[in-house]
Design an enzyme around this catalytic site. Structure first.
Site, PDB file in Angstrom:
ATOM      1  N   ASP A 159       0.104  -6.651   4.861  1.00 26.43           N
ATOM      2  CA  ASP A 159      -0.587  -7.933   5.071  1.00 26.43           C
ATOM      3  C   ASP A 159       0.357  -9.058   5.482  1.00 26.43           C
ATOM      4  OD1 ASP A 159      -2.991  -6.764   4.508  1.00 26.43           O
ATOM      5  OD2 ASP A 159      -3.199  -7.614   2.495  1.00 26.43           O
ATOM      6  N   THR A 203       0.824  -1.213   0.000  1.00 24.65           N
ATOM      7  CA  THR A 203       0.000   0.000   0.000  1.00 24.65           C
ATOM      8  C   THR A 203       0.851   1.253   0.000  1.00 24.65           C
ATOM      9  OG1 THR A 203      -1.793  -1.114   1.129  1.00 24.65           O
ATOM     10  CG2 THR A 203      -1.738   1.260   1.357  1.00 24.65           C
TER      11      THR A 203
HETATM   12  N1  ASP Z   1      -2.708  -5.577   0.602  1.00 20.91           N
HETATM   13  C1  ASP Z   1      -1.706  -4.607   0.942  1.00 20.91           C
HETATM   14  C2  ASP Z   1      -0.373  -5.305   0.968  1.00 20.91           C
HETATM   15  O1  ASP Z   1      -0.104  -6.030   1.895  1.00 20.91           O
HETATM   16  C3  ASP Z   1      -1.983  -4.016   2.239  1.00 20.91           C
HETATM   17  C4  ASP Z   1      -0.954  -3.053   2.732  1.00 20.91           C
HETATM   18  O2  ASP Z   1       0.132  -2.904   2.240  1.00 20.91           O
HETATM   19  O3  ASP Z   1      -1.294  -2.386   3.718  1.00 20.91           O
HETATM   20  O4  ASP Z   1       0.417  -5.084   0.076  1.00 20.91           O
END
Ligand code: ASP
Length: 216
Positions: free
Chosen positions: A116, A37
């Site tokens: 994640d 993210t």
């Molecule tokens: N789905 C994303 C990831 O893990 C969530 C994040 O980065 O906060 O890349």
């Protein structure tokens, strides 16, 4: 022979100046970007929907010009994936690159990563990295395009932890939301909140606010 305090400080300064520092006198830090993210982008600054792993490490570093005051940071793109897609192959690439950098004149290594599976990568690296130089993972809960994106301050704080001499020997750490967690305790506890990381009964190992670190 008695060494005066001034002489000792001069000697200490000489040691600092000749190891792990760039020509400008600042410690060298490698920022290895893997996606997540923190490198995500959304259609607009208040859009909740976004895609992970869209912008480059250069974009991430350009958002933190204040880094130039605390380190000579160089970026490397290891991957650009959402961390739900982290793979053995990326892990091995990352671990091998960390070994190379740790054996060179870098003072520490910062890794940008999706939240994640950040705890899994931190734990893996704590088992395989052979260095007492700080290895600091960071990420963000808001994408790079969001209003009040948390990525830039998290990168700044992660680099501050990586350059701090007190961080040497502390192993692999996770820095987000002004908190410093140990790789063996940290877990993600909430889907969307910026205060998602938690170290349970073990607690934080420290805090870092705008680069100002308190180790407990
Ligand atoms: N789905 C994303 C990831 O893990 C969530 C994040 O980065 O906060 O890349």
């Amino acid at each position: 022979m008695q060494i005066t305090k001034t002489a000792a400080l001069a000697l200490f300064g000489l040691t600092l100046a000749t190891s792990n520092t760039h020509a400008d006198g600042l410690p060298k830090i490698a920022v290895l970007a893997t996606g997540g993210t923190i490198a995500g982008s959304a259609p607009g600054p208040t859009d909740p929907g976004y895609m992970s792993g869209q912008v480059s490490v250069d974009f991430l570093l350009a958002a933190v010009p204040e880094l130039k005051d605390i380190a000579t940071a160089t970026g490397e793109q290891i991957s650009n994936v959402g961390s739900q897609n982290m793979s053995d192959e990326i892990w091995l690439t990352l671990a091998a690159r960390i070994d190379e950098l740790a054996a060179s004149d870098y003072a520490g290594i910062v890794i940008t990563h999706g939240t994640d599976t950040m705890e899994e990568t931190a734990y893996f690296l704590s088992l395989v990295a052979h260095t007492d130089k700080p290895i600091v993972l960071t990420g963000a809960m808001r994408p790079s395009t969001a209003i009040s994106a948390d990525g830039p301050v998290n990168i700044y704080n992660a680099v501050a932890v990586a350059v701090d001499p007190r961080s040497k020997g502390l192993g692999v750490m996770v820095v987000l939301n002004d908190e410093i967690h140990d790789a063996h305790s940290v877990f993600k506890s909430h889907e969307t909140e910026v205060s998602t990381f938690n170290s349970g009964d073990h607690g934080l190992i420290g805090t870092v606010e705008y680069g100002d670190i308190t180790y407990f």
